[in-house]
Design a protein around this motif. Sequence first.
Motif, PDB file in Angstrom:
ATOM      1  N   ASP A  79      -3.730 -15.314  -2.711  1.00 48.90           N
ATOM      2  CA  ASP A  79      -3.050 -16.502  -3.238  1.00 48.90           C
ATOM      3  C   ASP A  79      -2.672 -16.295  -4.709  1.00 48.90           C
ATOM      4  OD1 ASP A  79      -3.393 -17.743  -0.779  1.00 48.90           O
ATOM      5  OD2 ASP A  79      -5.130 -18.924  -1.442  1.00 48.90           O
ATOM      6  N   LEU A  80      -3.602 -15.744  -5.480  1.00 43.21           N
ATOM      7  CA  LEU A  80      -3.343 -15.497  -6.894  1.00 43.21           C
ATOM      8  C   LEU A  80      -2.233 -14.461  -7.053  1.00 43.21           C
ATOM      9  CD1 LEU A  80      -4.336 -16.340  -9.716  1.00 43.21           C
ATOM     10  CD2 LEU A  80      -5.928 -14.413  -9.630  1.00 43.21           C
ATOM     11  N   LEU A  81      -2.245 -13.436  -6.221  1.00 38.87           N
ATOM     12  CA  LEU A  81      -1.200 -12.420  -6.247  1.00 38.87           C
ATOM     13  C   LEU A  81       0.168 -13.049  -6.010  1.00 38.87           C
ATOM     14  CD1 LEU A  81      -0.533  -9.389  -6.466  1.00 38.87           C
ATOM     15  CD2 LEU A  81      -0.954  -9.233  -4.001  1.00 38.87           C
ATOM     16  N   GLY A  82       0.209 -14.073  -5.189  1.00 37.71           N
ATOM     17  CA  GLY A  82       1.456 -14.780  -4.927  1.00 37.71           C
ATOM     18  C   GLY A  82       2.021 -15.503  -6.134  1.00 37.71           C
ATOM     19  N   GLU A  83       1.204 -15.703  -7.159  1.00 36.29           N
ATOM     20  CA  GLU A  83       1.664 -16.347  -8.390  1.00 36.29           C
ATOM     21  C   GLU A  83       2.345 -15.367  -9.344  1.00 36.29           C
ATOM     22  OE1 GLU A  83      -1.463 -18.537 -10.340  1.00 36.29           O
ATOM     23  OE2 GLU A  83      -2.148 -19.419  -8.453  1.00 36.29           O
ATOM     24  N   VAL A  84       2.234 -14.082  -9.054  1.00 35.86           N
ATOM     25  CA  VAL A  84       2.781 -13.044  -9.926  1.00 35.86           C
ATOM     26  C   VAL A  84       4.241 -12.772  -9.547  1.00 35.86           C
ATOM     27  CG1 VAL A  84       2.559 -10.616 -10.611  1.00 35.86           C
ATOM     28  CG2 VAL A  84       0.501 -11.984 -10.200  1.00 35.86           C
ATOM     29  N   ALA A  85       5.074 -12.520 -10.546  1.00 38.30           N
ATOM     30  CA  ALA A  85       6.450 -12.090 -10.288  1.00 38.30           C
ATOM     31  C   ALA A  85       6.385 -10.621  -9.871  1.00 38.30           C
ATOM     32  CB  ALA A  85       7.299 -12.257 -11.543  1.00 38.30           C
ATOM     33  N   LEU A  86       6.474 -10.385  -8.573  1.00 39.05           N
ATOM     34  CA  LEU A  86       6.297  -9.050  -7.999  1.00 39.05           C
ATOM     35  C   LEU A  86       7.635  -8.378  -7.728  1.00 39.05           C
ATOM     36  CD1 LEU A  86       3.584 -10.112  -5.407  1.00 39.05           C
ATOM     37  CD2 LEU A  86       3.173  -8.781  -7.498  1.00 39.05           C
ATOM     38  N   ARG A  87       7.666  -7.072  -7.879  1.00 42.28           N
ATOM     39  CA  ARG A  87       8.864  -6.310  -7.517  1.00 42.28           C
ATOM     40  C   ARG A  87       9.035  -6.329  -5.998  1.00 42.28           C
ATOM     41  NH1 ARG A  87       8.365  -0.618  -9.159  1.00 42.28           N
ATOM     42  NH2 ARG A  87       6.321  -0.927  -8.271  1.00 42.28           N
ATOM     43  N   GLU A  88       7.928  -6.294  -5.283  1.00 44.08           N
ATOM     44  CA  GLU A  88       7.949  -6.335  -3.815  1.00 44.08           C
ATOM     45  C   GLU A  88       7.243  -7.615  -3.373  1.00 44.08           C
ATOM     46  OE1 GLU A  88       6.178  -3.972   0.030  1.00 44.08           O
ATOM     47  OE2 GLU A  88       6.407  -2.832  -1.816  1.00 44.08           O
ATOM     48  N   THR A  89       7.998  -8.562  -2.883  1.00 44.05           N
ATOM     49  CA  THR A  89       7.441  -9.881  -2.564  1.00 44.05           C
ATOM     50  C   THR A  89       6.526  -9.873  -1.350  1.00 44.05           C
ATOM     51  OG1 THR A  89       9.412 -10.440  -1.283  1.00 44.05           O
ATOM     52  CG2 THR A  89       9.388 -11.087  -3.616  1.00 44.05           C
ATOM     53  N   THR A  90       6.481  -8.786  -0.602  1.00 43.71           N
ATOM     54  CA  THR A  90       5.617  -8.714   0.583  1.00 43.71           C
ATOM     55  C   THR A  90       4.188  -8.289   0.244  1.00 43.71           C
ATOM     56  OG1 THR A  90       6.224  -6.423   1.063  1.00 43.71           O
ATOM     57  CG2 THR A  90       7.581  -8.159   2.076  1.00 43.71           C
ATOM     58  N   LEU A  91       3.907  -8.051  -1.018  1.00 41.31           N
ATOM     59  CA  LEU A  91       2.561  -7.569  -1.378  1.00 41.31           C
ATOM     60  C   LEU A  91       1.439  -8.530  -1.006  1.00 41.31           C
ATOM     61  CD1 LEU A  91       3.177  -5.678  -4.724  1.00 41.31           C
ATOM     62  CD2 LEU A  91       2.829  -4.733  -2.428  1.00 41.31           C
ATOM     63  N   PRO A  92       1.569  -9.845  -1.194  1.00 44.36           N
ATOM     64  CA  PRO A  92       0.480 -10.719  -0.743  1.00 44.36           C
ATOM     65  C   PRO A  92       0.220 -10.576   0.765  1.00 44.36           C
ATOM     66  CG  PRO A  92       1.854 -11.903  -2.294  1.00 44.36           C
ATOM     67  CD  PRO A  92       2.571 -10.611  -1.969  1.00 44.36           C
ATOM     68  N   ALA A  93       1.264 -10.413   1.557  1.00 45.91           N
ATOM     69  CA  ALA A  93       1.086 -10.223   3.005  1.00 45.91           C
ATOM     70  C   ALA A  93       0.407  -8.888   3.291  1.00 45.91           C
ATOM     71  CB  ALA A  93       2.430 -10.305   3.724  1.00 45.91           C
ATOM     72  N   LYS A  94       0.766  -7.863   2.541  1.00 46.60           N
ATOM     73  CA  LYS A  94       0.121  -6.552   2.719  1.00 46.60           C
ATOM     74  C   LYS A  94      -1.372  -6.657   2.399  1.00 46.60           C
ATOM     75  CE  LYS A  94       3.959  -3.319   2.017  1.00 46.60           C
ATOM     76  NZ  LYS A  94       5.064  -4.083   2.452  1.00 46.60           N
ATOM     77  N   LEU A  95      -1.697  -7.352   1.310  1.00 43.04           N
ATOM     78  CA  LEU A  95      -3.111  -7.538   0.970  1.00 43.04           C
ATOM     79  C   LEU A  95      -3.821  -8.312   2.068  1.00 43.04           C
ATOM     80  CD1 LEU A  95      -5.521  -7.265  -0.927  1.00 43.04           C
ATOM     81  CD2 LEU A  95      -4.746  -9.375  -2.053  1.00 43.04           C
ATOM     82  N   ARG A  96      -3.201  -9.351   2.576  1.00 43.81           N
ATOM     83  CA  ARG A  96      -3.835 -10.138   3.655  1.00 43.81           C
ATOM     84  C   ARG A  96      -4.093  -9.279   4.901  1.00 43.81           C
ATOM     85  NH1 ARG A  96      -4.115 -15.383   2.087  1.00 43.81           N
ATOM     86  NH2 ARG A  96      -2.531 -16.114   0.635  1.00 43.81           N
ATOM     87  N   ARG A  97      -3.165  -8.364   5.206  1.00 46.18           N
ATOM     88  CA  ARG A  97      -3.390  -7.476   6.355  1.00 46.18           C
ATOM     89  C   ARG A  97      -4.583  -6.565   6.100  1.00 46.18           C
ATOM     90  NH1 ARG A  97       2.231  -7.671   6.618  1.00 46.18           N
ATOM     91  NH2 ARG A  97       2.564  -5.656   5.607  1.00 46.18           N
ATOM     92  N   LEU A  98      -4.679  -6.031   4.886  1.00 46.39           N
ATOM     93  CA  LEU A  98      -5.845  -5.207   4.547  1.00 46.39           C
ATOM     94  C   LEU A  98      -7.135  -6.018   4.672  1.00 46.39           C
ATOM     95  CD1 LEU A  98      -4.718  -3.164   1.415  1.00 46.39           C
ATOM     96  CD2 LEU A  98      -5.426  -2.239   3.616  1.00 46.39           C
TER      97      LEU A  98
END
Length: 134
Positions: A79-98
């Motif tokens: 959730d916190l990662l989702g607050e960051v301006a990310l170059r790749e917006t799928t990173l929170p989903a990748k973390l959730r899969r891990l």
Amino acid sequence: MNPRHSGRIVTCTAAECRARRDQARAFLEVAELVLTEDRREAHVAAALAVLAGIAATDAICGLSLGKWSRGQDHNQAADLLGEVALRETTLPAKLRRLLADKDAAHYSPNLITVDKATSMVRQATALLAEAEAR
């Protein structure tokens, strides 16, 4: 009460974030070394990928927001990662899969498949790439 703490989110220093990024890199380097067609070794790579992904997320959040998650619920980190301006917006989903595979990788006697471990290493690699870009 420690003034750095606010619930399960804590403030962090840039030096702490760089240390977490270094840990993520080390976890991932070893994961890549042991990722083979042997399921036992692939299982170890998967477990290390989870640790790499969590450490990379800490670095991303810390370097971007000045805080990271320290709660037992790792989904709070996503959730916190989702607050960051990310170059790749799928990173929170990748973390959730891990994180969804954390229990199987760290505690289950059943071995993770080579394909699953390979996917987990790719997810952690994406998170580390973002951490290293900061």
